[in-house]
Design an enzyme around this catalytic site. Structure first.
Site, short mmCIF file in Angstrom:
data_model
loop_
_atom_site.label_atom_id
_atom_site.label_comp_id
_atom_site.label_asym_id
_atom_site.label_seq_id
_atom_site.Cartn_x
_atom_site.Cartn_y
_atom_site.Cartn_z
CB ILE A 86 -0.93 0.01 1.23
CG1 ILE A 86 -1.90 1.19 1.20
CG2 ILE A 86 -0.15 -0.04 2.53
CD1 ILE A 86 -2.97 1.13 2.29
CD GLN A 93 2.19 9.42 3.87
OE1 GLN A 93 2.96 9.92 4.68
NE2 GLN A 93 2.61 8.72 2.83
CE1 TYR A 97 -9.59 9.02 3.45
CE2 TYR A 97 -7.60 10.36 3.46
CZ TYR A 97 -8.98 10.24 3.33
OH TYR A 97 -9.73 11.37 3.08
CB ALA A 98 -2.94 3.50 6.43
CG ASN A 126 6.51 2.68 8.09
OD1 ASN A 126 5.89 3.47 8.81
ND2 ASN A 126 6.20 2.44 6.84
CE1 TYR A 133 0.23 -2.33 6.33
CE2 TYR A 133 2.49 -2.52 7.07
CZ TYR A 133 1.57 -2.05 6.16
OH TYR A 133 1.98 -1.32 5.08
#
Length: 164
Positions: A86, A93, A97-98, A126, A133
């Site tokens: 993605i 950002q 949205y992620a 990150n 996730y």
């Protein structure tokens, strides 16, 4: 979930948007790639993948505006797995949205493609992405130490997966 967030198939008229993302070092460093993609290269890859069953590429949209790109790569029908990736437009950002975009991709992979497993690779630095996730249900499978070279230094690569 942000209003009207959806994945739609990557189309030829999205290639300028993709070109912008692929040439942004702040985006591509997390894809472990050099931010040096010609428009012609992107167009050629798009055309070569039109009939591919190994990739699904989407534009993430909200209220008709392009927000980012989502891809399922190396789809294996035999093993029923694929790699998830993605990228969110840097101007979008921090707007939440992620996580919903990742959930949309996971739902598509499991409910439409009937895959068994999705996996991804993330730069260990990150932490925001890894946290997202994990919230979606991905779990760390392992860490490849000093596996990627980013901005003059080696970084650890975290491999994560989620099962149907």
């Amino acid at each position: 979930m942000p209003q009207d967030l959806r994945l739609r198939t990557l189309e030829k008229d999205d290639l300028e948007f993709l070109h912008k993302l692929y040439n942004d070092p702040n985006v591509m460093d997390y894809w472990f790639a050099e931010s040096h993609y010609s428009f012609q290269l992107i167009k050629n890859r798009f055309e070569n993948n039109l009939e591919s069953t190994e990739h699904r590429q989407f534009i993430l949209c909200s209220n008709g505006e392009r927000i980012g790109f989502v891809g399922l790569f190396s789809i294996s029908q035999r093993h029923r797995n694929a790699e998830f990736a993605i990228m969110i437009d840097p101007g979008q950002q921090g707007n939440g949205y992620a996580e919903p975009a990742t959930r949309l991709a996971v739902d598509y992979a499991f409910k439409t493609l009937n895959l068994h497993k999705l996996f991804l690779h993330a730069d260990k630095v990150n932490e925001k992405a890894i946290h997202i996730y994990e919230k979606v249900g991905f779990q760390t499978e392992g860490v490849l130490r000093e596996h990627v070279y980013v901005n003059g230094e080696y970084h650890d690569l975290v491999t994560m997966s989620i099962f149907q």
